[in-house]
Design a protein around this motif. Structure first.
Motif, PDB file in Angstrom:
ATOM      1  N   ASN A   1     116.397 -11.066   3.790  1.00 40.06           N
ATOM      2  CA  ASN A   1     117.110 -10.494   2.650  1.00 40.06           C
ATOM      3  C   ASN A   1     116.183 -10.265   1.463  1.00 40.06           C
ATOM      4  OD1 ASN A   1     119.602 -10.325   3.920  1.00 40.06           O
ATOM      5  ND2 ASN A   1     120.234 -12.392   3.274  1.00 40.06           N
ATOM      6  N   ASP A   2     115.216 -11.182   1.278  1.00 36.88           N
ATOM      7  CA  ASP A   2     114.231 -10.990   0.211  1.00 36.88           C
ATOM      8  C   ASP A   2     113.465  -9.688   0.426  1.00 36.88           C
ATOM      9  OD1 ASP A   2     114.895 -13.377  -0.995  1.00 36.88           O
ATOM     10  OD2 ASP A   2     113.327 -14.516   0.042  1.00 36.88           O
ATOM     11  N   LEU A   3     113.029  -9.460   1.667  1.00 40.99           N
ATOM     12  CA  LEU A   3     112.254  -8.266   1.978  1.00 40.99           C
ATOM     13  C   LEU A   3     113.102  -7.010   1.790  1.00 40.99           C
ATOM     14  CD1 LEU A   3     109.664  -6.982   2.901  1.00 40.99           C
ATOM     15  CD2 LEU A   3     110.276  -7.510   5.272  1.00 40.99           C
ATOM     16  N   ARG A   4     114.348  -7.074   2.210  1.00 42.83           N
ATOM     17  CA  ARG A   4     115.244  -5.926   2.026  1.00 42.83           C
ATOM     18  C   ARG A   4     115.405  -5.601   0.535  1.00 42.83           C
ATOM     19  NH1 ARG A   4     118.578  -7.943   6.687  1.00 42.83           N
ATOM     20  NH2 ARG A   4     118.284  -6.393   8.341  1.00 42.83           N
ATOM     21  N   ASP A   5     115.612  -6.642  -0.271  1.00 43.73           N
ATOM     22  CA  ASP A   5     115.785  -6.426  -1.714  1.00 43.73           C
ATOM     23  C   ASP A   5     114.530  -5.827  -2.341  1.00 43.73           C
ATOM     24  OD1 ASP A   5     118.338  -7.425  -1.562  1.00 43.73           O
ATOM     25  OD2 ASP A   5     117.793  -9.452  -2.241  1.00 43.73           O
TER      26      ASP A   5
ATOM     27  N   ARG B   1     114.743  11.006  -0.549  1.00 40.95           N
ATOM     28  CA  ARG B   1     113.618  10.730  -1.467  1.00 40.95           C
ATOM     29  C   ARG B   1     113.142   9.290  -1.321  1.00 40.95           C
ATOM     30  NH1 ARG B   1     116.531  13.911  -5.423  1.00 40.95           N
ATOM     31  NH2 ARG B   1     117.404  11.963  -6.259  1.00 40.95           N
ATOM     32  N   SER B   2     114.087   8.356  -1.271  1.00 47.81           N
ATOM     33  CA  SER B   2     113.722   6.941  -1.142  1.00 47.81           C
ATOM     34  C   SER B   2     112.986   6.680   0.173  1.00 47.81           C
ATOM     35  CB  SER B   2     114.985   6.079  -1.203  1.00 47.81           C
ATOM     36  OG  SER B   2     115.611   6.183  -2.462  1.00 47.81           O
TER      37      SER B   2
ATOM     38  N   LEU C   1     112.253  -3.947  -0.865  1.00 44.89           N
ATOM     39  CA  LEU C   1     112.122  -2.555  -0.444  1.00 44.89           C
ATOM     40  C   LEU C   1     113.096  -1.658  -1.195  1.00 44.89           C
ATOM     41  CD1 LEU C   1     111.678  -2.949   3.421  1.00 44.89           C
ATOM     42  CD2 LEU C   1     109.915  -2.385   1.742  1.00 44.89           C
ATOM     43  N   ARG C   2     114.313  -2.123  -1.378  1.00 49.59           N
ATOM     44  CA  ARG C   2     115.294  -1.319  -2.107  1.00 49.59           C
ATOM     45  C   ARG C   2     114.870  -1.111  -3.561  1.00 49.59           C
ATOM     46  NH1 ARG C   2     119.416  -4.769   0.755  1.00 49.59           N
ATOM     47  NH2 ARG C   2     120.100  -3.544   2.558  1.00 49.59           N
ATOM     48  N   ALA C   3     114.348  -2.162  -4.176  1.00 46.84           N
ATOM     49  CA  ALA C   3     113.896  -2.047  -5.560  1.00 46.84           C
ATOM     50  C   ALA C   3     112.725  -1.079  -5.675  1.00 46.84           C
ATOM     51  CB  ALA C   3     113.493  -3.424  -6.090  1.00 46.84           C
ATOM     52  N   THR C   4     111.805  -1.150  -4.715  1.00 45.36           N
ATOM     53  CA  THR C   4     110.648  -0.253  -4.717  1.00 45.36           C
ATOM     54  C   THR C   4     111.080   1.188  -4.523  1.00 45.36           C
ATOM     55  OG1 THR C   4     109.267  -2.013  -3.805  1.00 45.36           O
ATOM     56  CG2 THR C   4     108.444   0.239  -3.609  1.00 45.36           C
ATOM     57  N   ALA C   5     112.005   1.417  -3.598  1.00 45.31           N
ATOM     58  CA  ALA C   5     112.501   2.772  -3.347  1.00 45.31           C
ATOM     59  C   ALA C   5     113.199   3.327  -4.578  1.00 45.31           C
ATOM     60  CB  ALA C   5     113.454   2.775  -2.155  1.00 45.31           C
TER      61      ALA C   5
ATOM     62  N   VAL D   1     104.811  -4.489  -4.498  1.00 43.40           N
ATOM     63  CA  VAL D   1     105.281  -4.223  -3.137  1.00 43.40           C
ATOM     64  C   VAL D   1     104.599  -2.981  -2.582  1.00 43.40           C
ATOM     65  CG1 VAL D   1     107.287  -3.631  -1.720  1.00 43.40           C
ATOM     66  CG2 VAL D   1     107.495  -5.350  -3.513  1.00 43.40           C
ATOM     67  N   ARG D   2     104.434  -1.964  -3.418  1.00 41.31           N
ATOM     68  CA  ARG D   2     103.775  -0.729  -2.972  1.00 41.31           C
ATOM     69  C   ARG D   2     102.343  -1.017  -2.524  1.00 41.31           C
ATOM     70  NH1 ARG D   2     100.855   3.341  -5.540  1.00 41.31           N
ATOM     71  NH2 ARG D   2     101.060   2.266  -7.539  1.00 41.31           N
ATOM     72  N   GLN D   3     101.643  -1.832  -3.271  1.00 40.12           N
ATOM     73  CA  GLN D   3     100.282  -2.204  -2.889  1.00 40.12           C
ATOM     74  C   GLN D   3     100.265  -2.984  -1.568  1.00 40.12           C
ATOM     75  OE1 GLN D   3      97.545  -3.574  -6.191  1.00 40.12           O
ATOM     76  NE2 GLN D   3      99.500  -3.632  -7.280  1.00 40.12           N
ATOM     77  N   ALA D   4     101.235  -3.884  -1.417  1.00 40.96           N
ATOM     78  CA  ALA D   4     101.307  -4.672  -0.182  1.00 40.96           C
ATOM     79  C   ALA D   4     101.594  -3.780   1.017  1.00 40.96           C
ATOM     80  CB  ALA D   4     102.379  -5.754  -0.314  1.00 40.96           C
ATOM     81  N   LEU D   5     102.503  -2.831   0.873  1.00 37.11           N
ATOM     82  CA  LEU D   5     102.830  -1.909   1.964  1.00 37.11           C
ATOM     83  C   LEU D   5     101.617  -1.059   2.350  1.00 37.11           C
ATOM     84  CD1 LEU D   5     106.375  -0.662   0.871  1.00 37.11           C
ATOM     85  CD2 LEU D   5     105.853  -2.077   2.874  1.00 37.11           C
ATOM     86  N   ALA D   6     100.753  -0.772   1.367  1.00 43.58           N
ATOM     87  CA  ALA D   6      99.573   0.058   1.630  1.00 43.58           C
ATOM     88  C   ALA D   6      98.571  -0.626   2.541  1.00 43.58           C
ATOM     89  CB  ALA D   6      98.901   0.449   0.312  1.00 43.58           C
ATOM     90  N   THR D   7      98.672  -1.944   2.705  1.00 48.32           N
ATOM     91  CA  THR D   7      97.741  -2.650   3.587  1.00 48.32           C
ATOM     92  C   THR D   7      98.174  -2.592   5.054  1.00 48.32           C
ATOM     93  OG1 THR D   7      98.869  -4.803   3.398  1.00 48.32           O
ATOM     94  CG2 THR D   7      97.233  -4.256   1.697  1.00 48.32           C
ATOM     95  N   LEU D   8      99.382  -2.089   5.310  1.00 51.40           N
ATOM     96  CA  LEU D   8      99.886  -2.018   6.684  1.00 51.40           C
ATOM     97  C   LEU D   8      99.389  -0.765   7.378  1.00 51.40           C
ATOM     98  CD1 LEU D   8     103.642  -3.004   6.104  1.00 51.40           C
ATOM     99  CD2 LEU D   8     101.680  -4.518   6.515  1.00 51.40           C
TER     100      LEU D   8
END
Length: 349
Positions: free
Chosen positions: A168-172, A20-21, A174-178, A103-110
């Motif tokens: 590590n910031d980016l990983r954290d 799901r994540s 993404l994990r929080a968003t998931a 983060v979700r909005q930022a990912l949508a620009t990729l």
């Protein structure tokens, strides 16, 4: 209970949350993520010979999700068409939810491949080499996608040079968003299981029908040979001048063997490669090619190894498919009859 169902249930019990994540990070939308993971589960458990290794099956499902996501976005360019829908996101009082939305909005620009690289590298912790293998591209391409993606994300998230975004910031993030979004993703376990049963039953019926058709052709040919009596031989088949071509799926490897179809390969008037003179359209893995003409041709796999030749009796493993997918090629060859996902191929016995 069917032999595939216990491991299907076990996979969802043990790894359903992770799936799901993964789906949510790829799509950024719970409804689309639900569709993505449900279809991937259906494809894998309908087409692959099911073993008991949950980790192996999870890898198959993840590959199916990734291929489906990349191909659907590339063909429909949905990521560009829907970006405007993500501009005005409702405000949440909870800081964690607000961060996830940002983060979700930022990912949508990729772009789709940039996003896939980010998820695979910083959420799945794959190496550059592993990502290149997953996406079927060069390692340099993966590095470029990651660099471009990080630049875009930094801009969208308001990162400054004084406070740069670390790995590590980016990983954290993404994990929080998931974690925030994946709870809304519906695996629809019972509905998917019902769909899988339907497809597997359809595959077996199609295989039985194909075997019966082959037997009928053999009997008809034998009858003519024995009873030539004063009759005239059937007219010679007319071969098309159109080059042979394949219908291809979005899977890189052959389908698993749920049933077997005994047939020979032919090309119809439009050059479409079929199972004998039947209405069965063969769906080949991505990367397979055909060379020759409509009268005599060969099928080559992704390594350019010849795996089949026209006119040669073959046993083609695999299974049936309910419908033509948007991510496949050769739709005009699949306007009638049945679809057969090609698996292992061997000489007919």
């Amino acid at each position: 209970m069917a032999d595939w169902e216990p491991v299907f249930r076990a996979l969802l019990a043990l790894r359903g949350g992770a799936l799901r994540s993964y789906a949510y990070l790829l799509t950024g939308d719970a409804t689309t993520a639900s569709d993505l993971v449900q279809e991937a589960l259906t494809r894998v458990f309908s087409r692959w010979r099911i073993g008991a290794d949950v980790n192996e099956l999870e890898a198959y499902v993840r590959r199916a999700m990734l291929n489906q996501y990349i191909d659907s976005r590339r063909r429909l360019k949905r990521w560009n068409a829907t970006r405007h829908l993500l501009v005005d996101v409702p405000h949440h009082d909870d800081d964690q939810l607000a961060v996830a939305d940002e983060v979700r909005q930022a990912l949508a620009t990729l772009s789709p491949k940039q996003r896939a690289c980010v998820v695979l590298r910083y959420y799945e912790d794959l190496t550059i080499t592993e990502i290149a293998d997953e996406l079927g591209c060069a390692e340099g391409t993966v590095k470029r996608h990651l660099a471009d993606a990080r630049t875009k994300l930094a801009t969208q998230l308001g990162v400054t040079e004084e406070h740069p975004m670390t790995t590590n910031d980016l990983r954290d993030l993404l994990r929080a968003t998931a974690a925030e979004g994946s709870n809304a993703v519906d695996l629809a376990e019972d509905a998917v299981a019902t769909r899988i049963r339907h497809r597997r039953t359809r595959s077996r019926r199609l295989a039985i029908g194909g075997a019966a058709l082959t037997a009928a052709v053999v009997i008809a040919g034998t009858t003519w040979a024995v009873n030539t009596g004063g009759g005239q031989p059937p007219p010679a088949a007319k071969h098309s001048t159109v080059p042979p071509r394949l219908v291809q799926s979005d899977f890189d490897g052959p389908s698993g063997m749920e049933a077997a179809l005994q047939t020979t390969l032919t090309a119809d008037a439009n050059g479409c490669v079929r199972a004998g003179q039947s209405d069965v359209t063969l769906v080949w893995p991505r990367g397979y090619t055909v060379r020759g003409d409509s009268k005599s041709f060969e099928i080559l796999d992704g390594t350019n190894k010849v795996v089949a030749r026209s006119g040669t009796p073959l046993t083609i493993g695999g299974g049936g498919a309910d419908r033509f997918q948007n991510t496949w090629t050769g739709r005009d060859c699949a306007t009638r009859g049945h679809l057969w996902m090609v698996g292992g191929i061997s000489a007919a016995r």
